[in-house]
Design a protein around this motif. Structure first.
Motif, PDB file in Angstrom:
ATOM      1  N   LYS A  50      61.092  40.767  81.573  1.00  0.00           N
ATOM      2  CA  LYS A  50      62.262  39.906  81.533  1.00  0.00           C
ATOM      3  C   LYS A  50      62.204  38.909  82.685  1.00  0.00           C
ATOM      4  CE  LYS A  50      67.326  40.050  81.366  1.00  0.00           C
ATOM      5  NZ  LYS A  50      68.514  40.949  81.365  1.00  0.00           N
ATOM      6  N   GLU A  51      62.517  37.656  82.390  1.00  0.00           N
ATOM      7  CA  GLU A  51      62.536  36.627  83.431  1.00  0.00           C
ATOM      8  C   GLU A  51      63.903  36.623  84.100  1.00  0.00           C
ATOM      9  OE1 GLU A  51      61.372  31.913  84.128  1.00  0.00           O
ATOM     10  OE2 GLU A  51      62.152  32.538  82.172  1.00  0.00           O
ATOM     11  N   ILE A  52      63.896  36.721  85.409  1.00  0.00           N
ATOM     12  CA  ILE A  52      65.129  36.734  86.181  1.00  0.00           C
ATOM     13  C   ILE A  52      65.106  35.556  87.148  1.00  0.00           C
ATOM     14  CG2 ILE A  52      66.618  38.057  87.721  1.00  0.00           C
ATOM     15  CD1 ILE A  52      66.223  39.375  85.033  1.00  0.00           C
ATOM     16  N   PHE A  53      66.179  34.753  87.133  1.00  0.00           N
ATOM     17  CA  PHE A  53      66.253  33.607  88.034  1.00  0.00           C
ATOM     18  C   PHE A  53      66.773  34.037  89.397  1.00  0.00           C
ATOM     19  CE2 PHE A  53      66.082  31.581  83.927  1.00  0.00           C
ATOM     20  CZ  PHE A  53      65.266  30.486  84.162  1.00  0.00           C
ATOM     21  N   LEU A  54      66.331  33.360  90.418  1.00  0.00           N
ATOM     22  CA  LEU A  54      66.710  33.703  91.776  1.00  0.00           C
ATOM     23  C   LEU A  54      68.219  33.625  91.976  1.00  0.00           C
ATOM     24  CD1 LEU A  54      65.579  34.460  94.547  1.00  0.00           C
ATOM     25  CD2 LEU A  54      65.435  32.024  95.075  1.00  0.00           C
ATOM     26  N   SER A  55      68.845  32.657  91.315  1.00  0.00           N
ATOM     27  CA  SER A  55      70.299  32.523  91.430  1.00  0.00           C
ATOM     28  C   SER A  55      71.003  33.776  90.911  1.00  0.00           C
ATOM     29  CB  SER A  55      70.776  31.292  90.658  1.00  0.00           C
ATOM     30  OG  SER A  55      70.374  31.368  89.291  1.00  0.00           O
ATOM     31  N   GLN A  56      70.449  34.393  89.862  1.00  0.00           N
ATOM     32  CA  GLN A  56      71.027  35.616  89.306  1.00  0.00           C
ATOM     33  C   GLN A  56      70.888  36.777  90.295  1.00  0.00           C
ATOM     34  OE1 GLN A  56      69.486  36.578  85.442  1.00  0.00           O
ATOM     35  NE2 GLN A  56      70.633  38.507  85.271  1.00  0.00           N
ATOM     36  N   ARG A  71      60.266  27.191  88.837  1.00  0.00           N
ATOM     37  CA  ARG A  71      61.488  27.568  88.108  1.00  0.00           C
ATOM     38  C   ARG A  71      62.407  28.444  88.949  1.00  0.00           C
ATOM     39  NH1 ARG A  71      61.917  27.448  82.589  1.00  0.00           N
ATOM     40  NH2 ARG A  71      62.849  29.531  82.512  1.00  0.00           N
ATOM     41  N   GLN A  72      61.910  28.842  90.119  1.00  0.00           N
ATOM     42  CA  GLN A  72      62.649  29.745  90.992  1.00  0.00           C
ATOM     43  C   GLN A  72      63.078  31.003  90.233  1.00  0.00           C
ATOM     44  OE1 GLN A  72      63.906  29.389  94.769  1.00  0.00           O
ATOM     45  NE2 GLN A  72      61.780  29.085  94.177  1.00  0.00           N
TER      46      GLN A  72
END
Length: 270
Positions: A253-259, A240-241
């Motif tokens: 909290k889930e944080i995406f790499l793009s963020q 999910r990166q």
């Protein structure tokens, strides 16, 4: 330049290069080839291609298999089964601690090779005497690893599909427990081992991809700031990166790499 053709001798066997000279062969053709053991009956697995290779280092494809060759191969397979049954009987009579699982005969019928697994060295001198007396042919006993046994016998893996080693893998690549760690898998041996009892070969398939994408992700235990809130990375989800961050209030909290990349770009522009 030399015309090189890939030939295999088993369904998922290793592919060997042969010099096909001016012989017109196509994929899946049955051919008779020269080997170190004598003539062999193989299947074209890689079509002919021009290659810069020393012609002397390659054995030749003698001819396309004829109907007589197919008949002979059928007769040899019958002899292999007969030799397997007789050898099993001899092993029981001699009380040898070995597991015979395959017998192969060269196409020119000058040698029988018996493949087996065992925990240690086996004194099979008496066994060879019995085999030579029965078949009047040169005998070779070859001890192999447990993975080769699974490759030959075949079966169904935990994924519900046919074993990779017996369906398409030509060679065994090194597998390590580090690969399971990189992919976030349970390190319980029963969950990451195949039917052979060794680490599953499929751990190697995505190892390079996981290592590539994990380089771009913050490491476990690292403190990062997202939306002016600090937190520690406690989990990574490579597919999910994204990473799971535990905030100061113990919430996750889930944080995406793009963020994270946007945060980094925004801070640098300021």
């Amino acid at each position: 330049m030399v015309t090189v053709t890939g030939v295999k001798f088993k369904t998922a066997g290793k592919i060997y290069d042969f010099n096909s000279n001016a012989l017109a062969v196509n994929l899946e053709d049955r051919v008779i080839v020269e080997t170190e053991q004598g003539l062999g009956f193989g299947i074209v697995a890689v079509p002919p291609r021009e290659k810069d290779k020393d012609e002397k280092s390659l054995k030749n494809i003698v001819r396309l298999a004829t109907q007589e060759d197919f008949t002979r191969r059928t007769e040899l397979e019958s002899l292999e089964r007969q030799a397997h049954e007789y050898c099993i009987k001899c092993i029981k009579d001699l009380d040898l601690l070995m597991n015979l699982f395959s017998v192969e005969i060269t196409f020119d019928r000058n040698k029988l090779t018996f493949f087996y697994t065992a925990d240690g060295r086996i004194d099979f001198r008496e066994l060879i005497k019995l085999l030579v007396k029965e078949f009047s042919i040169r005998i070779e006993m070859r001890q192999v690893g447990i993975r080769n046994l699974s490759k030959h016998v075949g079966g169904v893996g935990k994924c519900g599909r046919e074993l990779c080693c017996s369906s398409f893998m030509h060679t065994f690549d090194p597998v390590s427990i580090k690969m399971a760690k990189e992919q976030g898998l349970s390190l319980n041996p029963t969950k990451i081992s195949g039917v052979c009892g060794r680490l599953m070969c499929c751990l190697t398939f995505e190892d390079e991809t996981y290592r590539h994408y994990k380089k771009k992700m913050p490491k476990l235990g690292k403190t990062i700031t997202v939306e002016d809130v600090k937190g520690k990375v406690v989990r990574q989800n490579v597919l999910r990166q994204s990473v799971t961050v535990r905030l100061d209030d113990r919430m996750e909290k889930e944080i995406f790499l793009s963020q994270l990349q946007k945060e980094s770009t925004g801070n640098s522009s300021q």
